[in-house]
Design a protein around this motif. Structure first.
Motif, PDB file in Angstrom:
ATOM      1  N   ALA A 159      38.594 -11.241  16.901  1.00 40.23           N
ATOM      2  CA  ALA A 159      38.797 -11.404  18.348  1.00 40.23           C
ATOM      3  C   ALA A 159      37.488 -11.765  19.048  1.00 40.23           C
ATOM      4  N   GLU A 160      36.389 -11.116  18.633  1.00 38.88           N
ATOM      5  CA  GLU A 160      35.090 -11.386  19.268  1.00 38.88           C
ATOM      6  C   GLU A 160      34.596 -12.790  18.943  1.00 38.88           C
ATOM      7  N   VAL A 161      34.803 -13.228  17.702  1.00 36.05           N
ATOM      8  CA  VAL A 161      34.388 -14.577  17.310  1.00 36.05           C
ATOM      9  C   VAL A 161      35.136 -15.625  18.120  1.00 36.05           C
ATOM     10  N   ARG A 162      36.427 -15.453  18.250  1.00 34.68           N
ATOM     11  CA  ARG A 162      37.220 -16.431  19.015  1.00 34.68           C
ATOM     12  C   ARG A 162      36.870 -16.393  20.504  1.00 34.68           C
ATOM     13  N   ALA A 163      36.586 -15.201  21.009  1.00 33.44           N
ATOM     14  CA  ALA A 163      36.209 -15.096  22.425  1.00 33.44           C
ATOM     15  C   ALA A 163      34.887 -15.812  22.688  1.00 33.44           C
ATOM     16  N   LEU A 164      33.906 -15.620  21.809  1.00 27.70           N
ATOM     17  CA  LEU A 164      32.622 -16.306  21.963  1.00 27.70           C
ATOM     18  C   LEU A 164      32.795 -17.822  21.866  1.00 27.70           C
ATOM     19  N   ALA A 165      33.603 -18.242  20.891  1.00 28.92           N
ATOM     20  CA  ALA A 165      33.833 -19.672  20.738  1.00 28.92           C
ATOM     21  C   ALA A 165      34.508 -20.252  21.978  1.00 28.92           C
ATOM     22  N   GLY A 166      35.467 -19.499  22.528  1.00 31.90           N
ATOM     23  CA  GLY A 166      36.133 -19.955  23.743  1.00 31.90           C
ATOM     24  C   GLY A 166      35.188 -20.048  24.919  1.00 31.90           C
ATOM     25  N   GLU A 167      34.306 -19.048  25.050  1.00 35.15           N
ATOM     26  CA  GLU A 167      33.317 -19.055  26.126  1.00 35.15           C
ATOM     27  C   GLU A 167      32.429 -20.285  26.062  1.00 35.15           C
ATOM     28  N   LEU A 168      32.088 -20.704  24.832  1.00 39.59           N
ATOM     29  CA  LEU A 168      31.175 -21.831  24.646  1.00 39.59           C
ATOM     30  C   LEU A 168      31.906 -23.173  24.563  1.00 39.59           C
ATOM     31  N   GLY A 169      33.242 -23.129  24.606  1.00 44.00           N
ATOM     32  CA  GLY A 169      34.002 -24.363  24.429  1.00 44.00           C
ATOM     33  C   GLY A 169      33.772 -24.974  23.064  1.00 44.00           C
ATOM     34  N   HIS A 197      34.141 -13.936  10.241  1.00 42.22           N
ATOM     35  CA  HIS A 197      34.625 -13.015  11.272  1.00 42.22           C
ATOM     36  C   HIS A 197      35.042 -11.662  10.683  1.00 42.22           C
ATOM     37  N   ASP A 198      34.551 -11.361   9.484  1.00 38.58           N
ATOM     38  CA  ASP A 198      34.928 -10.115   8.814  1.00 38.58           C
ATOM     39  C   ASP A 198      33.711  -9.199   8.666  1.00 38.58           C
ATOM     40  N   PRO A 199      33.684  -8.070   9.387  1.00 39.61           N
ATOM     41  CA  PRO A 199      32.533  -7.176   9.294  1.00 39.61           C
ATOM     42  C   PRO A 199      32.251  -6.676   7.879  1.00 39.61           C
ATOM     43  N   ASN A 200      33.287  -6.462   7.076  1.00 37.69           N
ATOM     44  CA  ASN A 200      33.054  -5.988   5.713  1.00 37.69           C
ATOM     45  C   ASN A 200      32.274  -7.007   4.885  1.00 37.69           C
ATOM     46  N   PRO A 207      22.994 -19.373  11.768  1.00 32.74           N
ATOM     47  CA  PRO A 207      23.556 -18.085  12.199  1.00 32.74           C
ATOM     48  C   PRO A 207      24.851 -18.218  12.981  1.00 32.74           C
ATOM     49  N   GLY A 208      25.102 -19.398  13.534  1.00 29.36           N
ATOM     50  CA  GLY A 208      26.353 -19.605  14.247  1.00 29.36           C
ATOM     51  C   GLY A 208      26.506 -18.686  15.437  1.00 29.36           C
ATOM     52  N   LEU A 209      27.597 -17.935  15.452  1.00 24.22           N
ATOM     53  CA  LEU A 209      27.884 -17.023  16.559  1.00 24.22           C
ATOM     54  C   LEU A 209      27.205 -15.674  16.403  1.00 24.22           C
ATOM     55  N   GLY A 210      26.589 -15.419  15.233  1.00 29.18           N
ATOM     56  CA  GLY A 210      25.800 -14.200  15.066  1.00 29.18           C
ATOM     57  C   GLY A 210      26.421 -13.108  14.231  1.00 29.18           C
ATOM     58  N   SER A 211      27.490 -13.377  13.516  1.00 38.44           N
ATOM     59  CA  SER A 211      28.146 -12.332  12.722  1.00 38.44           C
ATOM     60  C   SER A 211      27.190 -11.688  11.719  1.00 38.44           C
ATOM     61  N   LEU A 212      26.543 -12.521  10.908  1.00 33.94           N
ATOM     62  CA  LEU A 212      25.610 -11.993   9.906  1.00 33.94           C
ATOM     63  C   LEU A 212      24.323 -11.504  10.562  1.00 33.94           C
ATOM     64  N   THR A 213      23.879 -12.183  11.591  1.00 34.61           N
ATOM     65  CA  THR A 213      22.650 -11.798  12.296  1.00 34.61           C
ATOM     66  C   THR A 213      22.724 -10.347  12.755  1.00 34.61           C
ATOM     67  N   LEU A 214      23.841  -9.973  13.339  1.00 35.74           N
ATOM     68  CA  LEU A 214      24.003  -8.612  13.870  1.00 35.74           C
ATOM     69  C   LEU A 214      23.979  -7.568  12.763  1.00 35.74           C
ATOM     70  N   ARG A 247      38.485 -16.976   1.257  1.00 32.70           N
ATOM     71  CA  ARG A 247      38.563 -17.976   2.323  1.00 32.70           C
ATOM     72  C   ARG A 247      38.953 -17.347   3.661  1.00 32.70           C
ATOM     73  N   ALA A 248      39.747 -16.281   3.598  1.00 37.77           N
ATOM     74  CA  ALA A 248      40.315 -15.709   4.824  1.00 37.77           C
ATOM     75  C   ALA A 248      39.278 -15.074   5.743  1.00 37.77           C
ATOM     76  N   VAL A 249      38.038 -14.875   5.272  1.00 38.10           N
ATOM     77  CA  VAL A 249      37.033 -14.230   6.132  1.00 38.10           C
ATOM     78  C   VAL A 249      36.366 -15.228   7.071  1.00 38.10           C
ATOM     79  N   PHE A 250      36.754 -16.511   6.972  1.00 37.95           N
ATOM     80  CA  PHE A 250      36.135 -17.555   7.795  1.00 37.95           C
ATOM     81  C   PHE A 250      37.098 -18.058   8.870  1.00 37.95           C
ATOM     82  N   TRP A 251      36.481 -18.519   9.959  1.00 38.81           N
ATOM     83  CA  TRP A 251      37.215 -19.290  10.950  1.00 38.81           C
ATOM     84  C   TRP A 251      36.412 -20.546  11.284  1.00 38.81           C
TER      85      TRP A 251
END
Length: 284
Positions: free
Chosen positions: A12-22, A35-38, A60-67, A195-199
Motif C-alpha cells: 500500500a505504501e509503495v503504491r501510494a508513493l508511486a501515485g504521489e509522484l505520478g 514491496h515486501d518487508p520480509n 533505491p527507487g522508492l526506498g524499500s531496501l534503503t529503509l 516474482r510476487a515481491v515486486f511491483w
C-alpha cells in the motif's frame, strides 16, 4: 526511533508513493520496486553487514531496501538515476525513520559512470542493491573497480545473471561475467527471490548474489579483461584458434599458452582467473 513495522514499506505504501509522484515504472530504467518487508529484511540479513559498514545502494527507487539498511549500518549512499525518485528519497527517510535519516545521502547519477569522488562522506565498504536487470553485470564490475574499499556485497539480479556471475570454471554458465568478477571477488548464489515481491511483477525470476573481495592475481586488469573477451568470443574453439587474433597467429597463441602452462587445445571455460592472468603475462 520509529519501530520497524511502521518504518518499512508494504504494497500500500509503495503504491501510494508511486501515485504521489505520478510514477509509472519503466523497463528502460529496469524499475521493479520491492514491496515486501520480509524480502528487504532478508537482504540485509544475508548481506552480513557490520554497524560500521558504509553501503552504496544502486537504484533505491522508492526506498524499500534503503529503509531496511539505515538501522544496520553507519551510512547509506543511495545512487539513483531518476531525478524524481532521488528527490523524494530523503523525505521518505525523514518521514519513516527520522532518527536515522542523517545516515542517508542521495546521489543523482548513473551508477555506470559513478566515481568515488561523487560520493560524500565515508567511502563505501559494501554494495547492497536491487539492481536494474539491464545493467546488473556492468554496474557490479564498475563499482568494484572504482570503489576499492568495498569488501563485500549482496545484490539482487535476474536469476540467470546470478547463476552466470557465480559460475565456476568448467561449468556451462561460466563465461565473461564470472571470469571478470573473479578478478575482484569470490561469489556465490544466495537464494531465489519470488516474482510476487515486486511491483510491477517482472517477467523473469530474480536471485541474490553474494560476493567477498579478494586480492586479484598479478597482472594488468585491462589486459586480462581483453584476453577474457577474446577467449570467450569463440568459446567452442580450442584456445589456440580462439586466441589467434589476440596473439597475432595460431602459432603465437600456442606459444603463449605453453609458456603459461596451458594446453593449447584447452577451451576458455576451463581457465580460472589466475590462468587468464598468467596467459596475459606470457604474451606480454
Amino acid at each position: 526511533m520509529t519501530d520497524e513495522r511502521s518504518r518499512l514499506l508494504g504494497p500500500a505504501e509503495v503504491r501510494a508513493l508511486a501515485g504521489e509522484l505520478g510514477l509509472r515504472p519503466t523497463k528502460r530504467l529496469g524499475q521493479n520496486f520491492v514491496h515486501d518487508p520480509n524480502t528487504v529484511r532478508r537482504i540485509v540479513r544475508e548481506a552480513e553487514l557490520a554497524p560500521d559498514d558504509v553501503v552504496v545502494e544502486v537504484g533505491p527507487g522508492l526506498g524499500s531496501l534503503t529503509l531496511a539498511l539505515l538501522p544496520a549500518v553507519r551510512a547509506v549512499h543511495a545512487v539513483e538515476i531518476d531525478p524524481v525518485l532521488a528527490a523524494r528519497l530523503p523525505a521518505t527517510a525523514a518521514e519513516r525513520a527520522p532518527a536515522l535519516a542523517d545516515r542517508l545521502s542521495v546521489v543523482t547519477a548513473d551508477a555506470l559512470h559513478l566515481r568515488a569522488a561523487d560520493l560524500p562522506g565515508p567511502a563505501p565498504t559494501a554494495i547492497v542493491a536491487n539492481l536494474p536487470y539491464n545493467v546488473g553485470v556492468p554496474v557490479v564490475l564498475h563499482l568494484l573497480a572504482e570503489l576499492p574499499l568495498i569488501r563485500r556485497g549482496l545484490v539482487m539480479v535476474q536469476s540467470e545473471v546470478a547463476e552466470r556471475l557465480a559460475a565456476q570454471p568448467g561449468s556451462k554458465t561460466y563465461g565473461v561475467p564470472s571470469a571478470k568478477l573473479a578478478w575482484f571477488a569470490s561469489a556465490r548464489r544466495a537464494g531465489p527471490v519470488p516474482r510476487a515481491v515486486f511491483w510491477p511483477v517482472p517477467n523473469v525470476d530474480s536471485g541474490l548474489l553474494a560476493f567477498d573481495r579478494r586480492e586479484p592475481p598479478p597482472g594488468d586488469r585491462t589486459e586480462v579483461f581483453a584476453l577474457i573477451d577474446a577467449a570467450f568470443a569463440q568459446r567452442r574453439k580450442a584456445l589456440r584458434s580462439a586466441l589467434s587474433g589476440w596473439a597475432g597467429s595460431p602459432a603465437a597463441a600456442e606459444e603463449a599458452l605453453r609458456a603459461a602452462g596451458i594446453p593449447p587445445l584447452e577451451r576458455a571455460e576451463q581457465l580460472d582467473i589466475t590462468a587468464f592472468a598468467r596467459l596475459a603475462a606470457a604474451r606480454a
